[in-house]
Write an enzyme that holds these catalytic residues in place. Structure first.
Site, PDB file in Angstrom:
ATOM      1  N   HIS A   1       7.188   5.021   4.932  1.00 31.56           N
ATOM      2  CA  HIS A   1       5.888   5.490   4.461  1.00 31.56           C
ATOM      3  C   HIS A   1       4.840   4.381   4.591  1.00 31.56           C
ATOM      4  O   HIS A   1       4.906   3.378   3.898  1.00 31.56           O
ATOM      5  CB  HIS A   1       6.018   5.914   2.990  1.00 31.56           C
ATOM      6  CG  HIS A   1       4.751   6.442   2.397  1.00 31.56           C
ATOM      7  ND1 HIS A   1       4.060   5.772   1.426  1.00 31.56           N
ATOM      8  CD2 HIS A   1       4.051   7.572   2.658  1.00 31.56           C
ATOM      9  CE1 HIS A   1       2.992   6.476   1.095  1.00 31.56           C
ATOM     10  NE2 HIS A   1       2.969   7.576   1.822  1.00 31.56           N
TER      11      HIS A   1
ATOM     12  N   GLU B   1       5.453   5.972   9.827  1.00 28.78           N
ATOM     13  CA  GLU B   1       4.290   6.849   9.630  1.00 28.78           C
ATOM     14  C   GLU B   1       2.975   6.196  10.043  1.00 28.78           C
ATOM     15  O   GLU B   1       2.787   4.989   9.852  1.00 28.78           O
ATOM     16  CB  GLU B   1       4.194   7.241   8.148  1.00 28.78           C
ATOM     17  CG  GLU B   1       3.147   8.311   7.926  1.00 28.78           C
ATOM     18  CD  GLU B   1       2.700   8.455   6.479  1.00 28.78           C
ATOM     19  OE1 GLU B   1       2.817   7.502   5.701  1.00 28.78           O
ATOM     20  OE2 GLU B   1       2.205   9.543   6.144  1.00 28.78           O
TER      21      GLU B   1
ATOM     22  N   ASP C   1      -1.063   7.081   9.240  1.00 26.30           N
ATOM     23  CA  ASP C   1      -2.216   7.843   8.758  1.00 26.30           C
ATOM     24  C   ASP C   1      -3.392   7.366   9.593  1.00 26.30           C
ATOM     25  O   ASP C   1      -3.524   6.160   9.847  1.00 26.30           O
ATOM     26  CB  ASP C   1      -2.509   7.536   7.283  1.00 26.30           C
ATOM     27  CG  ASP C   1      -1.394   7.999   6.353  1.00 26.30           C
ATOM     28  OD1 ASP C   1      -1.027   9.184   6.420  1.00 26.30           O
ATOM     29  OD2 ASP C   1      -0.910   7.171   5.557  1.00 26.30           O
TER      30      ASP C   1
ATOM     31  N   HIS D   1      -4.732   4.513   5.577  1.00 22.75           N
ATOM     32  CA  HIS D   1      -4.419   5.673   4.749  1.00 22.75           C
ATOM     33  C   HIS D   1      -5.648   6.438   4.286  1.00 22.75           C
ATOM     34  O   HIS D   1      -5.697   7.663   4.332  1.00 22.75           O
ATOM     35  CB  HIS D   1      -3.596   5.277   3.519  1.00 22.75           C
ATOM     36  CG  HIS D   1      -3.335   6.455   2.628  1.00 22.75           C
ATOM     37  ND1 HIS D   1      -4.136   6.769   1.554  1.00 22.75           N
ATOM     38  CD2 HIS D   1      -2.402   7.430   2.682  1.00 22.75           C
ATOM     39  CE1 HIS D   1      -3.695   7.873   0.977  1.00 22.75           C
ATOM     40  NE2 HIS D   1      -2.640   8.293   1.652  1.00 22.75           N
TER      41      HIS D   1
ATOM     42  N   GLU E   1      -0.380  11.414  10.653  1.00 20.08           N
ATOM     43  CA  GLU E   1      -1.170  12.285   9.771  1.00 20.08           C
ATOM     44  C   GLU E   1      -2.661  12.080  10.024  1.00 20.08           C
ATOM     45  O   GLU E   1      -3.188  10.980   9.825  1.00 20.08           O
ATOM     46  CB  GLU E   1      -0.868  12.000   8.291  1.00 20.08           C
ATOM     47  CG  GLU E   1      -1.690  12.927   7.400  1.00 20.08           C
ATOM     48  CD  GLU E   1      -1.608  12.635   5.909  1.00 20.08           C
ATOM     49  OE1 GLU E   1      -0.735  11.861   5.463  1.00 20.08           O
ATOM     50  OE2 GLU E   1      -2.447  13.194   5.181  1.00 20.08           O
TER      51      GLU E   1
END
Ligand code: G3P
Ligand code: CA
Length: 363
Positions: free
Chosen positions: A39, A66, A68, A81, A174
């Site tokens: 994460h 991940e 973002d 993020h 994301e």
């Protein structure tokens, strides 16, 4: 084809587990297909989303790292993020006059060149005029030197490390606040897909998962963008709570908060599965919190219903320094999510601990 075939064993185990307090320890579940997702990188150990935190995650046995992403004024995608810069950089010091009226410094108001001048740091909040580190036991604020990078740079980093280490670790991208980027005249999802396509990620076999909290945008991505671009990537719909104000949608001529009730209703999972290969709920959404008590986990039917509809479930986010009161250790939380609730994987800030849990469980 869906991301994971639902096997008879999976259906049986989810049926047995739904509503039960814990698994039958005499017949341990086969966990071989369960994945640990770093994460924001190995963000429990190094500032989130730095390339250094991604490199560390590579050495921890994860399946995905991940990303973002947010978009700059000059339409570049940066790995961060928030769509704000102020929680994780020294933007307030270097560009003190560039905050909006709400006091926030928006990524979209800065060019990539300007953003490259900032130092990236462990996250903090301002309390009584002072910087207070969000997770006090993590990497010290503004120590060493970290920089924000682009999505392209991260993909090249991941592909390079996969080559040198002989690994096949995937991206888990994301798009942050597509609704906000639309308000700013920017299509972040289109830009993200263009970058992914440029680097060879075009089909469900590509080692990437595209995730979003924005359901209207996911429908747009799935039904318009990807077909138009000759792409069909795996997708995960993230589930949030209305109180977070995570997503807005344009209805009746105005932007309104998106109502997550639709996505949280398991009766709608069949429809949602037309657009999503998987769901990304917050992990507490897997439990009946009225019946769950200390060391007694009661799961609900979210994972079973997702599996029935051919969707995988990757909940977020396990942090050893932020445990809920119904577990005593981080291992108990990994067990509750991955074994008791039968999630297919989990986002965690401490990927090494997730991998270790799965290895020990296997034994
Ligand atoms: O995308 C899964 C997880 O990262 C969602 O939470 O807020 O950390 O992006 P967030
Ligand atoms: Ca995320």
């Amino acid at each position: 084809m869906k991301l994971k075939l639902v096997t008879t064993a999976t259906l049986l185990s989810t049926a047995i587990l739904a509503g039960c307090a814990s698994t039958n320890e005499a017949t341990p579940m086969n966990t071989d297909s369960k994945v640990i997702i770093a994460h924001r990188g190995a963000s429990g150990y190094l500032p989130e989303h730095t390339l250094e935190s991604k490199a560390l995650a590579f050495m921890m046995g994860v399946k995905y790292v991940e990303q973002d992403i947010a978009m700059t004024r000059d339409n570049r995608l940066v790995v961060i993020h928030d769509h704000f810069l102020d929680r994780v950089t020294d933007v307030a010091k270097k560009f003190p006059k560039r905050a909006r009226k709400d006091g926030r410094f928006y990524v979209v108001d800065f060019t990539l060149d300007e953003i490259r001048k900032l130092d990236f740091t462990e996250g903090f909040e301002i309390e009584n005029g002072k910087m207070v580190q969000g997770y006090p036991d993590r990497f010290p604020m503004f120590k060493s030197k970290f920089k924000i990078h682009t999505l392209e740079e991260e993909i090249e980093f991941v592909q390079g490390l996969n080559k040198t280490l002989g690994l096949d670790i995937g991206l888990y991208v994301e798009t942050k606040a597509p609704w906000f980027h639309k308000q700013e005249g920017k299509d972040i999802s289109k830009a993200a897909l263009e970058v992914l396509k440029k680097y060879g990620y075009t089909t469900k076999d590509s080692n990437v998962i595209f995730q979003t909290f924005d359901y209207p945008d996911l429908v747009y991505v799935k039904t318009e963008l990807m077909p138009k671009m000759g792409m069909d990537l795996k997708t995960v719909m993230l589930l949030g709570y209305n109180s977070w104000n995570e997503t807005f949608e344009f209805v009746d001529g105005q932007w309104q908060p998106y109502d997550f009730e639709y996505l949280l209703n398991t009766d709608n999972f069949g429809e949602i599965s037309k657009y999503a290969d998987g769901l990304g709920p917050s992990y507490e959404m897997l439990f009946d919190l009225e019946k769950t008590t200390k060391d007694h986990i009661v799961v609900n039917d979210l994972v079973a219903k997702a599996h029935e509809n051919g969707m995988i479930v990757h909940p977020y986010t396990i942090r050893k320094d932020k445990l809920p009161d119904y577990v005593s250790t981080v291992d108990e939380l990994y067990k509750a999510v991955l074994i008791d609730a039968d999630a297919d994987g989990v986002f965690t800030d401490f990927p090494d601990l997730g991998v270790k849990f799965l290895n020990n469980y296997k034994k």
